[in-house]
Design a protein around this motif. Structure first.
Motif, PDB file in Angstrom:
ATOM      1  N   ILE A 118      -1.076  38.324  20.233  1.00  0.00           N
ATOM      2  CA  ILE A 118      -0.754  38.865  21.555  1.00  0.00           C
ATOM      3  C   ILE A 118       0.330  39.926  21.444  1.00  0.00           C
ATOM      4  O   ILE A 118       0.217  41.017  22.016  1.00  0.00           O
ATOM      5  CB  ILE A 118      -0.317  37.736  22.510  1.00  0.00           C
ATOM      6  N   GLN A 119       1.393  39.630  20.712  1.00  0.00           N
ATOM      7  CA  GLN A 119       2.488  40.576  20.585  1.00  0.00           C
ATOM      8  C   GLN A 119       2.060  41.848  19.851  1.00  0.00           C
ATOM      9  O   GLN A 119       2.514  42.951  20.180  1.00  0.00           O
ATOM     10  CB  GLN A 119       3.678  39.929  19.871  1.00  0.00           C
ATOM     11  N   ALA A 120       1.153  41.703  18.883  1.00  0.00           N
ATOM     12  CA  ALA A 120       0.652  42.871  18.159  1.00  0.00           C
ATOM     13  C   ALA A 120      -0.158  43.768  19.096  1.00  0.00           C
ATOM     14  O   ALA A 120      -0.059  45.003  19.042  1.00  0.00           O
ATOM     15  CB  ALA A 120      -0.202  42.425  16.980  1.00  0.00           C
ATOM     16  N   LEU A 125      -0.648  48.692  22.477  1.00  0.00           N
ATOM     17  CA  LEU A 125      -0.963  49.330  23.756  1.00  0.00           C
ATOM     18  C   LEU A 125       0.218  50.126  24.299  1.00  0.00           C
ATOM     19  O   LEU A 125       0.042  51.230  24.811  1.00  0.00           O
ATOM     20  CB  LEU A 125      -1.399  48.273  24.764  1.00  0.00           C
ATOM     21  N   LEU A 126       1.416  49.585  24.194  1.00  0.00           N
ATOM     22  CA  LEU A 126       2.586  50.327  24.661  1.00  0.00           C
ATOM     23  C   LEU A 126       2.797  51.576  23.811  1.00  0.00           C
ATOM     24  O   LEU A 126       3.246  52.612  24.324  1.00  0.00           O
ATOM     25  CB  LEU A 126       3.824  49.433  24.649  1.00  0.00           C
ATOM     26  N   GLY A 127       2.443  51.499  22.539  1.00  0.00           N
ATOM     27  CA  GLY A 127       2.492  52.693  21.698  1.00  0.00           C
ATOM     28  C   GLY A 127       1.477  53.728  22.138  1.00  0.00           C
ATOM     29  O   GLY A 127       1.766  54.926  22.159  1.00  0.00           O
ATOM     30  N   LEU A 128       0.285  53.262  22.515  1.00  0.00           N
ATOM     31  CA  LEU A 128      -0.776  54.164  22.956  1.00  0.00           C
ATOM     32  C   LEU A 128      -0.364  54.972  24.177  1.00  0.00           C
ATOM     33  O   LEU A 128      -0.678  56.161  24.282  1.00  0.00           O
ATOM     34  CB  LEU A 128      -2.046  53.366  23.267  1.00  0.00           C
ATOM     35  N   VAL A 129       0.358  54.334  25.107  1.00  0.00           N
ATOM     36  CA  VAL A 129       0.764  55.029  26.332  1.00  0.00           C
ATOM     37  C   VAL A 129       2.133  55.690  26.203  1.00  0.00           C
ATOM     38  O   VAL A 129       2.709  56.131  27.189  1.00  0.00           O
ATOM     39  CB  VAL A 129       0.747  54.072  27.552  1.00  0.00           C
ATOM     40  N   GLY A 130       2.653  55.737  24.968  1.00  0.00           N
ATOM     41  CA  GLY A 130       3.890  56.458  24.719  1.00  0.00           C
ATOM     42  C   GLY A 130       5.151  55.745  25.142  1.00  0.00           C
ATOM     43  O   GLY A 130       6.170  56.386  25.410  1.00  0.00           O
ATOM     44  N   MET A 131       5.109  54.388  25.186  1.00  0.00           N
ATOM     45  CA  MET A 131       6.285  53.615  25.591  1.00  0.00           C
ATOM     46  C   MET A 131       6.485  52.441  24.624  1.00  0.00           C
ATOM     47  O   MET A 131       6.428  51.272  25.015  1.00  0.00           O
ATOM     48  CB  MET A 131       6.116  53.113  27.022  1.00  0.00           C
ATOM     49  N   SER A 143      10.697  53.986  35.950  1.00  0.00           N
ATOM     50  CA  SER A 143      10.375  55.023  36.923  1.00  0.00           C
ATOM     51  C   SER A 143       8.925  54.862  37.359  1.00  0.00           C
ATOM     52  O   SER A 143       8.151  54.093  36.771  1.00  0.00           O
ATOM     53  CB  SER A 143      10.570  56.402  36.294  1.00  0.00           C
ATOM     54  N   GLY A 144       8.520  55.629  38.391  1.00  0.00           N
ATOM     55  CA  GLY A 144       7.153  55.545  38.871  1.00  0.00           C
ATOM     56  C   GLY A 144       6.137  55.893  37.793  1.00  0.00           C
ATOM     57  O   GLY A 144       5.118  55.219  37.633  1.00  0.00           O
ATOM     58  N   GLY A 145       6.419  56.962  37.034  1.00  0.00           N
ATOM     59  CA  GLY A 145       5.511  57.359  35.976  1.00  0.00           C
ATOM     60  C   GLY A 145       5.414  56.330  34.864  1.00  0.00           C
ATOM     61  O   GLY A 145       4.337  56.091  34.301  1.00  0.00           O
ATOM     62  N   MET A 146       6.540  55.699  34.531  1.00  0.00           N
ATOM     63  CA  MET A 146       6.548  54.659  33.497  1.00  0.00           C
ATOM     64  C   MET A 146       5.718  53.451  33.944  1.00  0.00           C
ATOM     65  O   MET A 146       4.980  52.855  33.156  1.00  0.00           O
ATOM     66  CB  MET A 146       7.986  54.249  33.177  1.00  0.00           C
ATOM     67  N   LYS A 147       5.833  53.106  35.217  1.00  0.00           N
ATOM     68  CA  LYS A 147       5.048  51.986  35.741  1.00  0.00           C
ATOM     69  C   LYS A 147       3.553  52.274  35.637  1.00  0.00           C
ATOM     70  O   LYS A 147       2.754  51.384  35.320  1.00  0.00           O
ATOM     71  CB  LYS A 147       5.431  51.704  37.194  1.00  0.00           C
ATOM     72  N   LYS A 148       3.163  53.528  35.908  1.00  0.00           N
ATOM     73  CA  LYS A 148       1.751  53.896  35.792  1.00  0.00           C
ATOM     74  C   LYS A 148       1.276  53.709  34.355  1.00  0.00           C
ATOM     75  O   LYS A 148       0.156  53.233  34.111  1.00  0.00           O
ATOM     76  CB  LYS A 148       1.543  55.352  36.220  1.00  0.00           C
ATOM     77  N   ARG A 149       2.106  54.081  33.404  1.00  0.00           N
ATOM     78  CA  ARG A 149       1.739  53.948  31.995  1.00  0.00           C
ATOM     79  C   ARG A 149       1.590  52.473  31.600  1.00  0.00           C
ATOM     80  O   ARG A 149       0.659  52.111  30.878  1.00  0.00           O
ATOM     81  CB  ARG A 149       2.789  54.627  31.112  1.00  0.00           C
ATOM     82  N   VAL A 150       2.505  51.654  32.069  1.00  0.00           N
ATOM     83  CA  VAL A 150       2.410  50.223  31.786  1.00  0.00           C
ATOM     84  C   VAL A 150       1.154  49.648  32.438  1.00  0.00           C
ATOM     85  O   VAL A 150       0.469  48.796  31.862  1.00  0.00           O
ATOM     86  CB  VAL A 150       3.672  49.482  32.267  1.00  0.00           C
ATOM     87  N   GLY A 151       0.855  50.124  33.648  1.00  0.00           N
ATOM     88  CA  GLY A 151      -0.362  49.677  34.321  1.00  0.00           C
ATOM     89  C   GLY A 151      -1.602  50.001  33.509  1.00  0.00           C
ATOM     90  O   GLY A 151      -2.548  49.202  33.435  1.00  0.00           O
ATOM     91  N   LEU A 152      -1.622  51.174  32.883  1.00  0.00           N
ATOM     92  CA  LEU A 152      -2.752  51.547  32.034  1.00  0.00           C
ATOM     93  C   LEU A 152      -2.815  50.658  30.802  1.00  0.00           C
ATOM     94  O   LEU A 152      -3.898  50.194  30.414  1.00  0.00           O
ATOM     95  CB  LEU A 152      -2.631  53.015  31.625  1.00  0.00           C
ATOM     96  N   ALA A 153      -1.662  50.400  30.183  1.00  0.00           N
ATOM     97  CA  ALA A 153      -1.638  49.515  29.013  1.00  0.00           C
ATOM     98  C   ALA A 153      -2.183  48.137  29.368  1.00  0.00           C
ATOM     99  O   ALA A 153      -2.972  47.546  28.620  1.00  0.00           O
ATOM    100  CB  ALA A 153      -0.210  49.406  28.469  1.00  0.00           C
ATOM    101  N   LEU A 183      -2.891  61.571  29.712  1.00  0.00           N
ATOM    102  CA  LEU A 183      -2.958  60.237  29.117  1.00  0.00           C
ATOM    103  C   LEU A 183      -4.327  59.598  29.370  1.00  0.00           C
ATOM    104  O   LEU A 183      -4.885  58.928  28.491  1.00  0.00           O
ATOM    105  CB  LEU A 183      -1.845  59.356  29.680  1.00  0.00           C
ATOM    106  N   ILE A 184      -4.872  59.800  30.559  1.00  0.00           N
ATOM    107  CA  ILE A 184      -6.214  59.283  30.861  1.00  0.00           C
ATOM    108  C   ILE A 184      -7.233  59.920  29.917  1.00  0.00           C
ATOM    109  O   ILE A 184      -8.104  59.243  29.366  1.00  0.00           O
ATOM    110  CB  ILE A 184      -6.581  59.567  32.331  1.00  0.00           C
ATOM    111  N   ARG A 185      -7.112  61.225  29.699  1.00  0.00           N
ATOM    112  CA  ARG A 185      -8.005  61.932  28.772  1.00  0.00           C
ATOM    113  C   ARG A 185      -7.825  61.417  27.345  1.00  0.00           C
ATOM    114  O   ARG A 185      -8.802  61.150  26.637  1.00  0.00           O
ATOM    115  CB  ARG A 185      -7.728  63.429  28.858  1.00  0.00           C
ATOM    116  N   LYS A 186      -6.583  61.260  26.926  1.00  0.00           N
ATOM    117  CA  LYS A 186      -6.293  60.774  25.572  1.00  0.00           C
ATOM    118  C   LYS A 186      -6.863  59.372  25.368  1.00  0.00           C
ATOM    119  O   LYS A 186      -7.454  59.076  24.312  1.00  0.00           O
ATOM    120  CB  LYS A 186      -4.774  60.755  25.355  1.00  0.00           C
ATOM    121  N   THR A 187      -6.721  58.528  26.377  1.00  0.00           N
ATOM    122  CA  THR A 187      -7.228  57.159  26.283  1.00  0.00           C
ATOM    123  C   THR A 187      -8.744  57.154  26.120  1.00  0.00           C
ATOM    124  O   THR A 187      -9.299  56.416  25.291  1.00  0.00           O
ATOM    125  CB  THR A 187      -6.838  56.360  27.535  1.00  0.00           C
ATOM    126  N   GLN A 188      -9.422  57.979  26.899  1.00  0.00           N
ATOM    127  CA  GLN A 188     -10.879  58.052  26.812  1.00  0.00           C
ATOM    128  C   GLN A 188     -11.307  58.529  25.428  1.00  0.00           C
ATOM    129  O   GLN A 188     -12.257  58.010  24.832  1.00  0.00           O
ATOM    130  CB  GLN A 188     -11.412  58.983  27.893  1.00  0.00           C
TER     131      GLN A 188
END
Length: 253
Positions: A118-120, A125-131, A143-153, A183-188
């Motif tokens: 789980i931790q791995a 995932l947090l690395g993938l979204v740059g956090m 911040s609002g943008g950071m929350k969006k990134r965590v939401g994606l992770a 980030l959405i493009r990068k994820t895809q």
């Protein structure tokens, strides 16, 4: 011929006399990001509710990953949802959990994994979204943008086949809007996930999407590549893209 991961056919949704979707049809291809645009009330968010089992159509069929799902029971939908991720408009993080535990929430609920695994996955995932260094932080510290990134992770944690984005750039400044769109493009590109992006932000759609579908009065007014929509001669599309009101009388006989 491209494979359709989602097929919607002759779909009708109405609340009393008010028609939301009227004989609506749409294909979402495997591995693409499809942006769904349109004015308020056009039925954009309704599509996400239909495709996640939160709303049942009045008529028509919805096929997801080869199975018709419009008449599924809640238990059947629960199995389908395990293959879906949702990035909500306001992130919807759990305030009582750390960032890492937010990302791990679905993994703990639906899978029997070791703590190490789980931790791995959370770290990946947090690395993938740059956090990469925020796992121990609380949502209130972001911040609002950071929350969006965590939401994606969090949405990607269970390796879904399809991810839904519901106005993911709402409330963000222009710079962060572009960051999230990229980030959405990068994820895809990196994960290969199929994505549906509901947005009112044309610049975000241009950056993130492979194709764009325009809804108007419950129907599909137009669909095409980013370049096709940018240069469309359809008056409904042109009005929306240019940010002007479309006058119904243009179609009057």
């Amino acid at each position: 011929m491209r494979e359709s991961l989602i097929k919607i056919r002759q779909l009708k949704v109405a609340f009393g006399e008010k028609k939301i979707l009227d004989n609506f049809e749409l294909d979402v291809y495997k591995g693409e990001t499809l942006a769904v645009i349109g004015p308020s009330g056009a039925g954009k968010s309704t599509i996400i509710k239909l495709l996640t089992g939160l709303l049942k159509p009045n008529a028509g069929t919805i096929e997801i990953m080869g199975s018709e799902v419009q008449d599924y029971s809640e238990e059947q939908w629960d199995e389908v949802r395990k293959q879906m991720g949702v990035v909500f408009q306001y992130s919807a993080l759990f305030d009582f959990l750390s960032v890492g535990e937010n990302v791990a929430f679905g993994l703990r609920r639906h899978f029997q994994l070791s703590e190490e695994a789980i931790q791995a996955r959370v770290k990946e995932l947090l690395g993938l979204v740059g956090m990469p260094d925020v796992a121990q932080m609380q949502p209130a510290e972001l911040s609002g943008g950071m929350k969006k990134r965590v939401g994606l992770a969090r949405a990607l944690a269970m390796q879904p086949k399809v991810v839904f984005y519901d106005e993911p750039t709402s409330g963000l400044d222009p710079v962060m809007t572009m960051n999230i769109s990229r980030l959405i493009r990068k994820t895809q590109e990196q994960v290969g996930v199929t994505s549906i992006l509901v947005t009112h932000d044309m610049e975000s759609a241009y950056v993130a999407a492979d194709r764009i579908a325009m809804l108007y009065q419950g129907k599909l007014a137009a669909i095409g590549t980013v370049e096709e929509i940018k240069h469309s001669n359809n008056p409904v599309v042109r009005a929306f893209v240019e940010g002007i009101e479309y006058k119904e009388e243009r179609n009057e006989q």
